[in-house]
Every structure is written in structure tokens, then in C-alpha cells.
Design a protein around this motif. Structure first.
Motif, mmCIF file in Angstrom:
data_model
loop_
_atom_site.group_PDB
_atom_site.id
_atom_site.type_symbol
_atom_site.label_atom_id
_atom_site.label_comp_id
_atom_site.label_asym_id
_atom_site.label_seq_id
_atom_site.Cartn_x
_atom_site.Cartn_y
_atom_site.Cartn_z
ATOM 1 N N UNK A 1 25.095 -53.602 -3.009
ATOM 2 C CA UNK A 1 25.546 -51.938 -3.456
ATOM 3 C C UNK A 1 26.857 -51.993 -3.983
ATOM 4 N N UNK A 2 27.320 -53.126 -4.602
ATOM 5 C CA UNK A 2 28.693 -52.948 -4.992
ATOM 6 C C UNK A 2 29.005 -52.106 -5.935
ATOM 7 N N UNK A 3 27.738 -51.220 -6.670
ATOM 8 C CA UNK A 3 27.958 -50.351 -7.777
ATOM 9 C C UNK A 3 27.883 -48.977 -7.116
ATOM 10 N N UNK A 4 27.748 -48.597 -5.738
ATOM 11 C CA UNK A 4 27.430 -47.467 -5.262
ATOM 12 C C UNK A 4 28.520 -46.726 -5.292
ATOM 13 N N UNK A 5 29.586 -47.059 -5.008
ATOM 14 C CA UNK A 5 30.943 -46.099 -4.898
ATOM 15 C C UNK A 5 31.406 -45.590 -6.144
ATOM 16 N N UNK A 6 30.982 -46.170 -7.303
ATOM 17 C CA UNK A 6 31.431 -45.720 -8.695
ATOM 18 C C UNK A 6 30.394 -44.595 -9.061
ATOM 19 N N UNK A 7 29.282 -44.346 -8.539
ATOM 20 C CA UNK A 7 28.491 -43.193 -9.147
ATOM 21 C C UNK A 7 29.048 -41.751 -8.680
ATOM 22 N N UNK A 8 29.044 -41.087 -9.679
ATOM 23 C CA UNK A 8 29.421 -39.564 -9.318
ATOM 24 C C UNK A 8 28.264 -38.509 -9.132
ATOM 25 N N UNK A 9 28.670 -37.405 -9.023
ATOM 26 C CA UNK A 9 27.876 -36.373 -8.444
ATOM 27 C C UNK A 9 26.629 -35.897 -9.242
ATOM 28 N N UNK A 10 26.697 -36.347 -10.501
ATOM 29 C CA UNK A 10 25.697 -36.011 -11.676
ATOM 30 C C UNK A 10 24.575 -37.144 -11.554
ATOM 31 N N UNK A 11 24.599 -38.103 -10.584
ATOM 32 C CA UNK A 11 23.524 -39.056 -10.327
ATOM 33 C C UNK A 11 22.910 -38.831 -8.969
ATOM 34 N N UNK A 12 21.636 -38.766 -8.800
ATOM 35 C CA UNK A 12 20.793 -38.989 -7.723
ATOM 36 C C UNK A 12 20.343 -40.503 -7.809
ATOM 37 N N UNK A 13 20.809 -41.187 -6.797
ATOM 38 C CA UNK A 13 20.681 -42.644 -6.996
ATOM 39 C C UNK A 13 19.277 -43.379 -6.073
#
Ligand SMILES: C[S@@+](CC[C@H](N)C(=O)[O-])C[C@H]1O[C@@H](n2cnc3c(N)ncnc32)[C@H](O)[C@@H]1O
Length: 205
Positions: free
Chosen positions: A52-64
Motif C-alpha cells: 500500500x505504498x501508493x495509498x497515501x498519495x491518491x487524491x479525492x478524485x479517485x475511488x480506489x
């Protein structure tokens, strides 16, 4: 046809290293992740989400939705997601056989995944299938050097990394992308030709 034996072996290797993965993995700089993930929008699939190294970099425009075939890597990702406010759904799944309908995602993300997927062309075909025609595939991937002598050294060293981690350092990922029918929209070389930031179109129109 997915090679079940090879898939089981690579999955086992990632389960084995999951506890130390965050300590040993420094291939991708945080600023590269941040820049890449700012581009994610809408229904987003991250394949090989790992710890999950990327998770903190998503912004609110993405439902992941994050998938990985290693339950132990996924468990680490789940712990990280628990400390974040974004929308994350994490599932155990094989990238070579995605359980999603065609044309589901606006964005598909991979970071250092197609070095490990046992059949990378099958995995790339699967992400092409689930990406909407107007969607995007964004990647940070390492691959065999375009400089032939360096590529040859990578060929020689490859079995070591494959045995210990489950990753290949000599994958011809740009060729695999073409073979899977994806179209390269943009590519940037981050560490010579070895590490690249790539934007792809599913090329369905
Ligand atoms: C080198 S790690 C990278 C993890 C994460 N993307 C990152 O940037 O830190 C590769 C990940 O891909 C996953 N992986 C490899 N082949 C896969 C497959 N066929 N299906 C799902 N996950 C896969 C591994 O379990 C591992 O978590």
C-alpha cells in the motif's frame, strides 16, 4: 493460459518477504509516486497494490480498488488504508484473471508490478480489458535496459532477484505493452531506460 505453478511460486515469495518489504524496497522515490498518483481520477484500479505504498498519495478524485495476489502483502496495505481517509477497497485477486467487467475503470495504476506478474502480457491484456475506452493506464515500471551490455548483465543477474523476491529485472516491458495492444501516450525515463513513468491508452476506439 495462466501458469498456475509459477503463479503459486511468485505469490509465495511475496508472502515470504511481506514483513520486510517496506524496509528493503527503495526502488521508487516518493516524489515519483506522488506525481503519478495525482493523475488518478474516477474509478481507479491499482494492480499489485503490495503493502500500500501508493495509498497515501491518491487524491479525492479517485475511488480506489487495490488488488494483489499475495494475502500477506495485502494485509499490510489494509493496515495503511485504516489510517487514511480516502475510499479504498482492497481485494485478493490475480492480475492475470481480473474479476471485473470490461470497461470498468477510468484509471488503472501499476508501480513495479509487471516485473513480477508471471505472464505479463496476459496481465496487461487484462488491464486493457477493464479500462474504459477513454480511460488511462499510468505506471512506474522498471525493465531491461535499452543499452545492450547493461541488458546482458541484467539477464545474467535476473535469476537471483527472481529467486529471492519474485521480481525480474530484465523484462522487456515496452514490448509486452505493445503485444497486449496498449498504446503509449507518454513515457519518461527516470533512471535511464531502466525505470520509466508511462501513460497508456487502452486503444479501444
Ligand atoms: C515489487 S511489488 C510492488 C508493490 C507496490 N505496487 C509498490 O509500488 O510498492 C509487486 C507486487 O505485485 C504483486 N503481484 C505480482 N504478480 C501479481 C499478480 N499476478 N496478481 C496480483 N498481484 C501480483 C506482488 O504480490 C507484489 O505485491
Amino acid at each position: 493460459m495462466v501458469n498456475e505453478k509459477q503463479t503459486k511460486t511468485i505469490k509465495k515469495r511475496y508472502n515470504r518477504i511481506s514483513g520486510v518489504f517496506d524496509l528493503m524496497d527503495h526502488m521508487i522515490r516518493d516524489e515519483w509516486r506522488k506525481t503519478l498518483l495525482q493523475e488518478a481520477y474516477g474509478e481507479t484500479l491499482e494492480v499489485g497494490v503490495g503493502t500500500g505504498a501508493n495509498l497515501k498519495y491518491y487524491n479525492d478524485h479517485a475511488r480506489v480498488t487495490g488488488i494483489d495476489f499475495s494475502p500477506k502483502m495485502l494485509h499490510k496495505a489494509q493496515e495503511k488504508a485504516g489510517h487514511l481517509t480516502g475510499h479504498f477497497e482492497l481485494m485478493e485477486m490475480d492480475a492475470q484473471n481480473l474479476k471485473f467487467n470490461d470497461n470498468t475503470f477510468d484509471t488503472v495504476v501499476s508501480t513495479c508490478v509487471f516485473c513480477s506478474v508471471p505472464d505479463p502480457i496476459q496481465g496487461l491484456k487484462e488491464i486493457r480489458r477493464v479500462t474504459k475506452p477513454a480511460g488511462q493506464i499510468i505506471m512506474l515500471e522498471h525493465m531491461r535496459s535499452d543499452v545492450e551490455w547493461q541488458g546482458k548483465i541484467m539477464d545474467i543477474l535476473n535469476p537471483i532477484g527472481l529467486k529471492i523476491i519474485g521480481a525480474n529485472i530484465n523484462r522487456r516491458t515496452m514490448d509486452n505493452i505493445e503485444k497486449a495492444g496498449l498504446k503509449v501516450i507518454r513515457q519518461e525515463q527516470l533512471i535511464s531506460s531502466i525505470m520509466r513513468r508511462i501513460t497508456l491508452s487502452p486503444n479501444k476506439k
